[in-house]
Design an enzyme around this catalytic site. Sequence first.
Site, mmCIF file in Angstrom:
data_model
loop_
_atom_site.group_PDB
_atom_site.id
_atom_site.type_symbol
_atom_site.label_atom_id
_atom_site.label_comp_id
_atom_site.label_asym_id
_atom_site.label_seq_id
_atom_site.Cartn_x
_atom_site.Cartn_y
_atom_site.Cartn_z
ATOM 1 N N LYS A 39 34.237 -11.054 0.463
ATOM 2 C CA LYS A 39 32.998 -11.729 0.168
ATOM 3 C C LYS A 39 32.070 -11.048 2.072
ATOM 4 O O LYS A 39 31.118 -9.923 1.758
ATOM 5 C CB LYS A 39 32.931 -12.664 0.361
ATOM 6 C CG LYS A 39 30.622 -12.880 -0.836
ATOM 7 C CD LYS A 39 31.702 -14.498 -0.889
ATOM 8 C CE LYS A 39 32.484 -14.774 -2.023
ATOM 9 N NZ LYS A 39 32.361 -16.501 -2.316
ATOM 10 N N GLU A 155 19.932 -29.084 -1.715
ATOM 11 C CA GLU A 155 19.721 -27.593 -2.233
ATOM 12 C C GLU A 155 18.803 -27.261 -3.471
ATOM 13 O O GLU A 155 19.574 -27.642 -3.915
ATOM 14 C CB GLU A 155 19.918 -26.170 -1.505
ATOM 15 C CG GLU A 155 19.618 -24.841 -2.060
ATOM 16 C CD GLU A 155 19.172 -24.759 -1.009
ATOM 17 O OE1 GLU A 155 18.741 -24.790 -0.235
ATOM 18 O OE2 GLU A 155 17.735 -24.403 -1.790
ATOM 19 N N PHE A 156 17.652 -27.125 -3.825
ATOM 20 C CA PHE A 156 17.410 -26.759 -5.239
ATOM 21 C C PHE A 156 17.149 -25.450 -5.421
ATOM 22 O O PHE A 156 16.547 -25.447 -6.544
ATOM 23 C CB PHE A 156 16.537 -27.980 -5.025
ATOM 24 C CG PHE A 156 16.330 -29.369 -4.499
ATOM 25 C CD1 PHE A 156 16.537 -30.262 -5.198
ATOM 26 C CD2 PHE A 156 15.655 -29.795 -3.532
ATOM 27 C CE1 PHE A 156 16.856 -31.888 -4.530
ATOM 28 C CE2 PHE A 156 15.797 -30.998 -2.751
ATOM 29 C CZ PHE A 156 16.543 -31.774 -3.446
ATOM 30 N N ASN A 215 18.621 -32.693 -11.301
ATOM 31 C CA ASN A 215 20.061 -32.147 -11.839
ATOM 32 C C ASN A 215 19.951 -32.407 -13.490
ATOM 33 O O ASN A 215 20.441 -31.648 -15.027
ATOM 34 C CB ASN A 215 21.229 -31.398 -11.825
ATOM 35 C CG ASN A 215 21.351 -29.752 -11.001
ATOM 36 O OD1 ASN A 215 19.681 -29.982 -10.389
ATOM 37 N ND2 ASN A 215 21.759 -29.052 -9.828
ATOM 38 N N LEU A 257 11.509 -26.681 -21.236
ATOM 39 C CA LEU A 257 11.370 -27.130 -22.322
ATOM 40 C C LEU A 257 11.423 -26.249 -24.062
ATOM 41 O O LEU A 257 10.847 -25.344 -24.595
ATOM 42 C CB LEU A 257 10.437 -28.162 -23.475
ATOM 43 C CG LEU A 257 9.708 -29.811 -22.351
ATOM 44 C CD1 LEU A 257 8.355 -29.960 -23.122
ATOM 45 C CD2 LEU A 257 11.264 -30.484 -22.678
ATOM 46 N N CYS A 267 25.783 -25.353 -12.402
ATOM 47 C CA CYS A 267 25.717 -26.927 -11.611
ATOM 48 C C CYS A 267 25.476 -27.702 -13.112
ATOM 49 O O CYS A 267 25.743 -27.986 -12.644
ATOM 50 C CB CYS A 267 23.767 -26.333 -11.096
ATOM 51 S SG CYS A 267 24.168 -25.038 -9.663
HETATM 52 C C1 UGA Z 1 19.437 -25.212 -11.582
HETATM 53 C C2 UGA Z 1 18.487 -26.091 -10.897
HETATM 54 O O1 UGA Z 1 17.203 -25.349 -11.606
HETATM 55 C C3 UGA Z 1 18.334 -25.652 -9.300
HETATM 56 O O2 UGA Z 1 17.301 -26.295 -8.753
HETATM 57 C C4 UGA Z 1 19.699 -26.386 -8.496
HETATM 58 O O3 UGA Z 1 19.521 -25.944 -7.232
HETATM 59 C C5 UGA Z 1 20.778 -25.576 -9.949
HETATM 60 O O4 UGA Z 1 20.895 -25.381 -10.537
HETATM 61 C C6 UGA Z 1 21.743 -25.800 -8.687
HETATM 62 O O5 UGA Z 1 21.892 -27.016 -8.531
HETATM 63 O O6 UGA Z 1 22.501 -25.980 -7.400
HETATM 64 P P1 UGA Z 1 19.798 -22.540 -11.645
HETATM 65 O O7 UGA Z 1 20.734 -23.014 -12.475
HETATM 66 O O8 UGA Z 1 19.785 -21.632 -10.967
HETATM 67 O O9 UGA Z 1 19.459 -24.452 -10.978
HETATM 68 O O10 UGA Z 1 19.634 -22.604 -13.151
HETATM 69 P P2 UGA Z 1 18.152 -23.368 -14.027
HETATM 70 O O11 UGA Z 1 16.702 -22.808 -14.285
HETATM 71 O O12 UGA Z 1 18.363 -24.538 -13.844
HETATM 72 O O13 UGA Z 1 18.719 -23.635 -16.194
HETATM 73 C C7 UGA Z 1 19.607 -23.948 -16.281
HETATM 74 C C8 UGA Z 1 20.008 -23.656 -17.557
HETATM 75 O O14 UGA Z 1 18.749 -23.909 -18.210
HETATM 76 C C9 UGA Z 1 20.356 -22.122 -17.884
HETATM 77 O O15 UGA Z 1 21.268 -21.601 -19.178
HETATM 78 C C10 UGA Z 1 19.203 -21.961 -18.655
HETATM 79 O O16 UGA Z 1 18.787 -20.839 -19.537
HETATM 80 C C11 UGA Z 1 19.267 -22.818 -19.331
HETATM 81 N N1 UGA Z 1 17.265 -23.554 -19.642
HETATM 82 C C12 UGA Z 1 16.127 -23.791 -18.557
HETATM 83 C C13 UGA Z 1 17.542 -23.537 -21.153
HETATM 84 O O17 UGA Z 1 17.950 -23.505 -21.984
HETATM 85 N N2 UGA Z 1 16.032 -24.009 -21.425
HETATM 86 C C14 UGA Z 1 15.161 -24.143 -20.654
HETATM 87 O O18 UGA Z 1 13.673 -24.497 -20.487
HETATM 88 C C15 UGA Z 1 15.327 -24.182 -18.971
#
Ligand code: UGA
Length: 440
Positions: A39, A155-156, A215, A257, A267
């Site tokens: 990496k 971190e978000f 989360n 939603l 995550c």
């Molecule tokens: C998530 C959080 O959104 C971030 O804020 C956080 O920093 C991150 O985890 C982390 O802890 O590092 P991420 O895992 O990149 O981010 O992805 P998301 O966009 O949250 O999506 C997560 C899952 O939920 C995906 O599988 C997505 O398809 C699903 N999802 C999301 C749904 O099924 N419906 C929705 O309306 C939104």
Amino acid sequence: MIVTMRISVIGTGYLGAVHAVGMAELGYTVVGIDVDAEKVAALARGEAPFYEPGLDELLAKHAGTGRLTFTTDFAAAAGADVHFVCVGTPQRRDGLAADMRYVEAAVDSLAPHLDAACLVVGKSTVPVGTAVALADRLAKTAPVGAGAELAWNPEFLREGFAVEDTLHPDRLVFGVTSDDAERKLREVYAQTIADGTPVIVSDLPTAELVKVSANAFLATKISFINAMAEIAEVAGADVTKLADAIGHDARIGRKFLNAGIGFGGGCLPKDIRAFMARAGELGASHSLAFLAEIDAINLRRRQYVVDLTRDLVGGSVANRRIAVLGAAFKPHSDDVRDSPALNIAGQLHLQGARVSVYDPKATDNARKVFPTLPYADSAVEACRDASVVLHLTEWQEFRELDPAELAGIVETPVVVDGRNCLDADAWRAAGWTYRGLGRP
Ligand code: UGA
């Protein structure tokens, strides 16, 4: 002066690599350190070891200028003003808790090189109480003792938008135990703060909890709407219209939603489980008991699609061709960790289906975790002779497919839209049986 600040970033995975690049973009001299030599070598060449939009460009811009370097040698962290700990905290194999060995190893490898006053900033997602314990560990093991101060700065960032989220976060959280630490963090993020990003300063446990509770809330929102999808399925209602309608209430909001096959990734699933495990250790299991239901609703969505597929092909998937569009846990990412799409593909494969999986970016990673699944080189190839097409990761590419063309190459034109985002009318007009989730 800000421009001379030296930063080390320990761990160069999805979080650390983007954070290192972001810090270089802010003008600092940055060293990224990781135990994974492969990496590190890729990053040093200016190549991102995973797909993240915008990351390659920034890496190319800064790697090679001397301002952003990568190494496996922790001694390179010596003399940095601020050290960010960005290593992973995956779920333990023997339970729900987070595996803390990478965080502990990172701090133990870093500590011997801390012989001058500095700030060690945790960014990893950790069980509450970790920071206080690490501060103690650092004070005992660093040559500078308590001069190596610990802070927590969760971190978000979202995968797929990580560069944007790192450079323009919607908030900054500083968990600190001294004014000095707060001042140093404000200096690191001076540019971001000047751009208007709000800062919340708290103690260490609050900063740790902000991350896991955010989360947990997001996971709850998704499982809530998926529970509504279950009700819609038995009541003959449409969950997407329901989400639009309740989402107009500003207190609820339409984001997160989208009902479908549920959440995955590195995550949300492991964070809610680790949160429950930690609550148990603290004697407060009851407070987070609802998260077990959130997890259960989420996992039921995968099962629902497997069962629906079986029903659609007449009771058994054995030897039936099933096209799976998508392997990543979400679009704009090549990450397949706890991917609902790959899980569904895997379950069908194990039931004897002739699955064909296509993903625009995640096929290589999918092959590593599920080498026995057949993978296709294009969506059209995956769909050839299929009895059912499962749309499981909402890549733009899939929305642009021509349903009329695909209808001509499948065995039976039946599509399950696991993300409720294809144009149902267009697919139906082209002769398809279109099945959304939580929709009539
Ligand atoms: C998530 C959080 O959104 C971030 O804020 C956080 O920093 C991150 O985890 C982390 O802890 O590092 P991420 O895992 O990149 O981010 O992805 P998301 O966009 O949250 O999506 C997560 C899952 O939920 C995906 O599988 C997505 O398809 C699903 N999802 C999301 C749904 O099924 N419906 C929705 O309306 C939104």
